[in-house]
Motif scaffolding. Structure first.
Motif, PDB file in Angstrom:
ATOM      1  N   LYS A 121       0.869  -1.163   0.000  1.00 30.81           N
ATOM      2  CA  LYS A 121       0.000   0.000   0.000  1.00 30.81           C
ATOM      3  C   LYS A 121       0.910   1.217   0.000  1.00 30.81           C
ATOM      4  O   LYS A 121       1.789   1.348   0.859  1.00 30.81           O
ATOM      5  N   LYS A 122       0.700   2.102  -0.931  1.00 35.64           N
ATOM      6  CA  LYS A 122       1.496   3.340  -0.960  1.00 35.64           C
ATOM      7  C   LYS A 122       0.922   4.303   0.071  1.00 35.64           C
ATOM      8  O   LYS A 122      -0.277   4.484   0.154  1.00 35.64           O
ATOM      9  N   LEU A 123       1.777   4.884   0.866  1.00 33.37           N
ATOM     10  CA  LEU A 123       1.365   5.803   1.921  1.00 33.37           C
ATOM     11  C   LEU A 123       1.671   7.229   1.521  1.00 33.37           C
ATOM     12  O   LEU A 123       2.577   7.510   0.750  1.00 33.37           O
ATOM     13  N   GLY A 124       0.914   8.130   2.100  1.00 36.34           N
ATOM     14  CA  GLY A 124       1.181   9.536   1.897  1.00 36.34           C
ATOM     15  C   GLY A 124       0.578  10.133   0.635  1.00 36.34           C
ATOM     16  O   GLY A 124       0.881  11.259   0.291  1.00 36.34           O
TER      17      GLY A 124
END
Length: 120
Positions: A116-119
């Motif tokens: 999951k890509k954060l930010g």
């Protein structure tokens, strides 16, 4: 065939770069360095390259295919598994893209690796 630490070919790093592009933790240079130090094995069959490690686990000796890339890799996987069986390994494992699990029906998926890509 697998290489000994003394006869690792110069093109190994470049050949493993596509596989390393999918790794979050390893580089082609690190894999080849491990092979040169005798801590991993480098394999090649035609245009397919692989890096393996044998580990003693709670189920016995296991060969882990740490890196795999190129064409005709099914043949190389089978060659690796014959060698591993001769060495007393009871399992062969690999982590790879989802397509490998579909392609190699003789392997049972045991874990999921997701991101999951954060930010964003």
């Amino acid at each position: 065939m697998h290489y000994t630490p003394q006869n690792i070919p110069a093109e190994a790093v470049d050949a493993l770069r596509p596989a390393a592009a999918y790794s979050y933790t390893e580089t082609a240079e690190k894999w080849v360095d491990l092979c040169r130090k005798g801590r991993a094995m480098l394999w090649r069959n035609s245009d397919c390259w692989a890096v393996t490690v044998v580990a003693v686990t709670k189920v016995g000796k296991v060969i882990a295919i740490e890196a795999l890339g190129g064409a005709e890799c099914d043949v190389l996987i089978d060659e690796i598994n014959v060698w591993a069986t001769e060495q007393g390994c009871v399992e062969s494992i690999f982590a790879g893209r989802i397509g490998w699990a579909r392609r190699r029906k003789d392997y049972e998926p045991i874990r999921v690796f997701a991101r999951k890509k954060l930010g964003d």
